[in-house]
Design an enzyme around this catalytic site. Structure first.
Site, mmCIF file in Angstrom:
data_model
loop_
_atom_site.group_PDB
_atom_site.id
_atom_site.type_symbol
_atom_site.label_atom_id
_atom_site.label_comp_id
_atom_site.label_asym_id
_atom_site.label_seq_id
_atom_site.Cartn_x
_atom_site.Cartn_y
_atom_site.Cartn_z
ATOM 1 N N CYS A 205 -11.979 -2.950 -6.693
ATOM 2 C CA CYS A 205 -12.336 -1.574 -6.291
ATOM 3 C C CYS A 205 -11.871 -0.548 -7.310
ATOM 4 C CB CYS A 205 -11.953 -1.113 -4.828
ATOM 5 S SG CYS A 205 -10.315 -1.690 -4.046
ATOM 6 N N GLU B 28 -12.715 2.919 2.442
ATOM 7 C CA GLU B 28 -12.624 2.826 1.037
ATOM 8 C C GLU B 28 -13.772 2.287 0.479
ATOM 9 O OE1 GLU B 28 -12.434 1.373 -2.099
ATOM 10 O OE2 GLU B 28 -11.005 -0.073 -1.518
#
Length: 505
Positions: free
Chosen positions: A300, A263
Site C-alpha cells: 500500500c 486503510e
C-alpha cells in the site's frame, strides 16, 4: 510438519462448519476446502465477544500482556508450517513470509510492553477543591477504556502482519477488546493456522474463549453482517477503496454509528527536486525501480508516481528506471483477481492519449511484469484517472515545467499514506515550500528514502487523509494504533474502591 487445514471456523473456542464450502486457489500446492461463513455464525461470534468483554475488558494489563506474548510464542511454534501454507496460498517467497512472521510476533510483543508501561491510558486527575468560591469543584479522574468487541478484516497483501493476528487484532486485544476476524479468502489456510495459535494461547493463559473468533468466506454479505451487528463497536480494515468505502457507509448508517478505521490505498507520490536529480539521476532511477517492483508492487506504500522537472536530468532518471525495470522477471501476484486488476489498470493508462508508454510488458495469468508510463503535469491535473492507484509494479513519471508547477501539482493530490521528497542541501528552499503541502496530504513524509518498508515503532503513522484512510487521526501501525479502540471515561467523586485500578497508577 505440513499443515492440513480443517476448513472450519473458530467461534469462541469451537471449530464449526458452515452451510456451504469454497475451495482455496493457491499459487502452488494443494487447494483446500473451507466452510462458508453465515450470518448465524457471525451473530454467535459477536455474542461470544460481548460476553468475553465483561471479563477481558476488565482484565489487568499484565494479564493482557501475557496473552499477547503467548500468541506470539504459539505463532513461532508453528513457524515452518505457517511459511509453507502461506507461500502456497499467496505465492510470496519464504523469506518474505519469515520476515512478516517476525513483524507479526514483534508487534504483539510491542503492544504487550506498551500496555505494561501504561502511558497509553492518558491518566489525568484534577483534585477536589471543596473550598473554591463561588462553587466547590469535585475530584475528576480520566483514563482510556476499551470500546468493546471489534471487527477486523484480513488483508490480501499481508497474510500475517495485517490479517488474523496482525496489527489491528493486536491493538484491539491490547486495548481490552475482543476481536471477530473476517478471514481473507486469498489465504484461508494461513488464517486458520494463526487462529489455532491464538486458540492455544487462550487455553494456555485461561483467557475467555469468546475473546477471538475467525469467520471464513461468505462474500460481501458476511462482511456487511459483521459491521452492522449491534454488538460490534469499531472496525479495522485494510483493502480496496471500493470495498472499504462500502463498509464505511454501512458503519455510518447504523442506528448506532461506529468508527470504521479503513486503510484504503495510495499512490505515494515522490517529488524529485532538481539538485538531487542532477547529482544522482541514474542511482535514483534504479532505486525507484527496486522499490516499485518490491513484492510485485503489492504494497500500500508502493511509490507509484514520480514528479520531476522536464529536463535532461530527468531523461537520465527515466532511462535508468526503464533499464532496471526491464531486467525484472515476472512475479506471482497474490490472487487471480489482483492480477486481473493490475492488467486492467495497465490497459487503462495505456489507452489515455495523455500518456506515453516508456516500458510496456504483457502480463498473463497470475504473473506480473513491470510497466512504466509518462505524462505532463498539465495533463495529470486535467485527468483524474492518472491519479488512481494501480496495485502492482507500475509507475508513472509526471514531468512539470517549473518548481511552481510542482507545488501546484502537489496541492492537487488527494490524501496519501506517504509522500516523499528527494533532495540535496541545495534543494532546501524548495523543500521548505513543499513540506507544508505534503504534511497536509500524507500521514508520513519522507526525505531521501522509499516508503516501502513500514517500521513497527512508536513514531510510525500508517494512515492519512481520505482516501488513503477513513480517519486521518489514526494509524494502523505502531503503538499509537491502540488509540482506535479506546475511549476516554471521566470519573467524578468516585470512591477509590470503585475506581478501575488503572486510575490509581
Amino acid at each position: 510438519m505440513t499443515f492440513i487445514p480443517t476448513g472450519k471456523h473458530l467461534v469462541a473456542g469451537n471449530w464449526l462448519d458452515g452451510e456451504g464450502t469454497f475451495t482455496s486457489t493457491p499459487a502452488h500446492g494443494p487447494a483446500h476446502v473451507f466452510a462458508v461463513g453465515t450470518p448465524a455464525l457471525v451473530a454467535r461470534a459477536c455474542e461470544a465477544a460481548e460476553e468475553a468483554f465483561w471479563q477481558y475488558g476488565y482484565s489487568t494489563r499484565a494479564q493482557r500482556a501475557a496473552f499477547l506474548r503467548a500468541i506470539a510464542d504459539e505463532i513461532e511454534a508453528r513457524a515452518d508450517a505457517i511459511t509453507e501454507i502461506g507461500s502456497q496460498e499467496t505465492g510470496l517467497p519464504e523469506g518474505r513470509l519469515q520476515g512478516e512472521r517476525g513483524r507479526t510476533t514483534g508487534q504483539l510483543r510491542m503492544f504487550a510492553d506498551h500496555i505494561e508501561e501504561g502511558a497509553y491510558l492518558d491518566r489525568r486527575c484534577d483534585p477536589a477543591l471543596p473550598d473554591r468560591k463561588p462553587a466547590p469543584r469535585p475530584e475528576l479522574r480520566l483514563i482510556e477504556r476499551p470500546v468493546g468487541p471489534v471487527a477486523v478484516f484480513g488483508a490480501s497483501n499481508f497474510p500475517l502482519a495485517f490479517s488474523t493476528a496482525g496489527g489491528d487484532t493486536a491493538a484491539a486485544l491490547a486495548a481490552g477488546c475482543p476481536v471477530v476476524v473476517r478471514g481473507h479468502p486469498a489465504h484461508p489456510g494461513t488464517g486458520e493456522i494463526i487462529a489455532q495459535a491464538i486458540e492455544a494461547a487462550i487455553r494456555r493463559t485461561g483467557t475467555h474463549p469468546g475473546v477471538f473468533s475467525l469467520i471464513q468466506g461468505g462474500g460481501n454479505e458476511i462482511g456487511a453482517t459483521l459491521v452492522q451487528h449491534p454488538l460490534i463497536k469499531a472496525v479495522g480494515f485494510t483493502g480496496s477503496l471500493r470495498g472499504g468505502r462500502a463498509l464505511f457507509d454501512l458503519c455510518a448508517a447504523r442506528a448506532e454509528p461506529i468508527p470504521f478505521f479503513g486503510e484504503l490505498g495510495s499512490v505515494n507520490p515522490m517529488f524529485m527536486l532538481p539538485e538531487t536529480l542532477s547529482a544522482r539521476a541514474d542511482a535514483l532511477g534504479r532505486e525507484w525501480a527496486a522499490s516499485l517492483v518490491m513484492g510485485a508492487g503489492q504494497f500500500c506504500t508502493n511509490p507509484g508516481i514520480a514528479v520531476v522537472l522536464d529536463n535532461a536530468d530527468t531523461d537520465h532518471f527515466v532511462k535508468a528506471a526503464v533499464e532496471a525495470l526491464g531486467k525484472v522477471p515476472a512475479q506471482t501476484m497474490l490472487t487471480d483477481g489482483i492480477a486481473k486488476a493490475y492488467r486492467d489498470g495497465q490497459a487503462r493508462l495505456a489507452s489515455r492519449n495523455t500518456v506515453r508508454s516508456l516500458l510496456v510488458t504483457e502480463s498473463s495469468g497470475r504473473m506480473a511484469l513491470p510497466n512504466l508510463f509518462e505524462t505532463t503535469g498539465k495533463e495529470f491535473q486535467a485527468d483524474p484517472v492518472l491519479g488512481e492507484e494501480v496495485f502492482g509494479p507500475l509507475g508513472l513519471v509526471v514531468r512539470v515545467t517549473s518548481v511552481e508547477d510542482m507545488l501546484s501539482l502537489a496541492r492537487g493530490f488527494e490524501g496519501q499514506l506517504t509522500a516523499t521528497i528527494h533532495m540535496d542541501q541545495a534543494d532546501t528552499a524548495t523543500a521548505r515550500q513543499l513540506l507544508p503541502i505534503l504534511e497536509r496530504k500524507a500521514g508520513r513524509v519522507l526525505v531521501n528514502g522509499f516508503p516501502t518498508g513500514v517500521e513497527v515503532v512508536d513514531s510510525m503513522v500508517h494512515g492519512g487523509p481520505y482516501p488513503a484512510s477513513t480517519n486521518f487521526g489514526a494509524t494502523s501501525v505502531g503503538s499509537m494504533a491502540i488509540r482506535r479502540f479506546l475511549r476516554p471515561v471521566s470519573y467524578q467523586n468516585m470512591p477509590a474502591d470503585l475506581l478501575p485500578s488503572d486510575c490509581l497508577g
